[in-house]
Design a protein around this motif. Structure first.
Motif, PDB file in Angstrom:
ATOM      1  N   LYS A  33       0.818  -1.209   0.000  1.00 21.18           N
ATOM      2  CA  LYS A  33       0.000   0.000   0.000  1.00 21.18           C
ATOM      3  C   LYS A  33       0.855   1.264   0.000  1.00 21.18           C
ATOM      4  CE  LYS A  33      -4.178  -1.856   1.984  1.00 21.18           C
ATOM      5  NZ  LYS A  33      -5.176  -1.716   3.036  1.00 21.18           N
ATOM      6  N   ARG A  34       2.152   1.100   0.265  1.00 18.02           N
ATOM      7  CA  ARG A  34       3.033   2.274   0.291  1.00 18.02           C
ATOM      8  C   ARG A  34       4.440   1.804  -0.004  1.00 18.02           C
ATOM      9  NH1 ARG A  34       5.479   5.221   5.195  1.00 18.02           N
ATOM     10  NH2 ARG A  34       4.663   3.442   6.298  1.00 18.02           N
ATOM     11  N   LEU A  35       5.186   2.656  -0.681  1.00 21.48           N
ATOM     12  CA  LEU A  35       6.614   2.422  -0.810  1.00 21.48           C
ATOM     13  C   LEU A  35       7.323   3.742  -0.614  1.00 21.48           C
ATOM     14  CD1 LEU A  35       8.044   3.431  -3.700  1.00 21.48           C
ATOM     15  CD2 LEU A  35       6.716   1.541  -4.575  1.00 21.48           C
ATOM     16  N   TYR A  36       8.508   3.669  -0.085  1.00 14.83           N
ATOM     17  CA  TYR A  36       9.328   4.872   0.089  1.00 14.83           C
ATOM     18  C   TYR A  36      10.782   4.473  -0.046  1.00 14.83           C
ATOM     19  CZ  TYR A  36       9.730   3.253   4.966  1.00 14.83           C
ATOM     20  OH  TYR A  36       9.960   2.516   6.095  1.00 14.83           O
ATOM     21  N   TYR A  37      11.622   5.460  -0.276  1.00 14.88           N
ATOM     22  CA  TYR A  37      13.043   5.165  -0.367  1.00 14.88           C
ATOM     23  C   TYR A  37      13.856   6.232   0.331  1.00 14.88           C
ATOM     24  CZ  TYR A  37      12.352   7.812  -4.765  1.00 14.88           C
ATOM     25  OH  TYR A  37      11.984   8.717  -5.711  1.00 14.88           O
ATOM     26  N   ILE A  38      15.002   5.781   0.808  1.00 14.29           N
ATOM     27  CA  ILE A  38      15.950   6.617   1.542  1.00 14.29           C
ATOM     28  C   ILE A  38      17.213   6.694   0.704  1.00 14.29           C
ATOM     29  CG2 ILE A  38      17.379   6.782   3.630  1.00 14.29           C
ATOM     30  CD1 ILE A  38      15.157   5.067   5.032  1.00 14.29           C
TER      31      ILE A  38
END
Length: 132
Positions: A33-38
């Motif tokens: 439902k969500r993805l993020y990156y650093i």
């Protein structure tokens, strides 16, 4: 029981290069439902320092590497995340910390739900109480 569980994604690439595929409810054991990156993380500044009550996540270093500390309140394990197709499953109620980011690190995280601040436990002492 090990705190470390890897999710390995298939490389469907060929002579032109790598192609990694992540499909929800197949290899990824939840709906994404969500993805993020650093990225541009400072090697000497650690991140994380929290647990989630219900959220499942998988962390991949799609470039570079970092060290992940996993802690269920009884045992702690450290592992390097350093392969673009091999992600670390971060289940609910596991305190996690990220350390020693390489200069080129790009960490991609797949999450089972949308951001919800009430799902976070940001104090270690509170985590130890709530985990039982």
């Amino acid at each position: 029981m090990s705190l470390i569980e890897w999710i390995e994604l298939p490389n469907l690439g060929d002579h032109r290069g790598a192609l990694i595929v992540a499909e929800a409810d197949k290899i990824i054991p939840f709906e994404i439902k969500r993805l993020y990156y650093i990225f541009d993380a400072k090697p000497d500044i650690s991140r994380g320092f929290h647990a989630h009550k219900e959220l499942n996540q998988i962390a991949f270093c799609i470039k570079g590497k970092c060290k992940m500390l996993m802690d269920n309140g009884i045992e702690k394990q450290e592992v390097w995340i350093d392969q673009p197709n091999k992600g670390l499953l971060i289940p609910p109620m596991v305190w996690h910390e990220m350390h020693d980011f390489s200069d080129d690190c790009i960490m991609l995280v797949l999450a089972s739900d949308h951001y919800d601040e009430s799902d976070y436990i940001r104090e270690y002492d509170k985590f130890l109480v709530e985990r039982v």
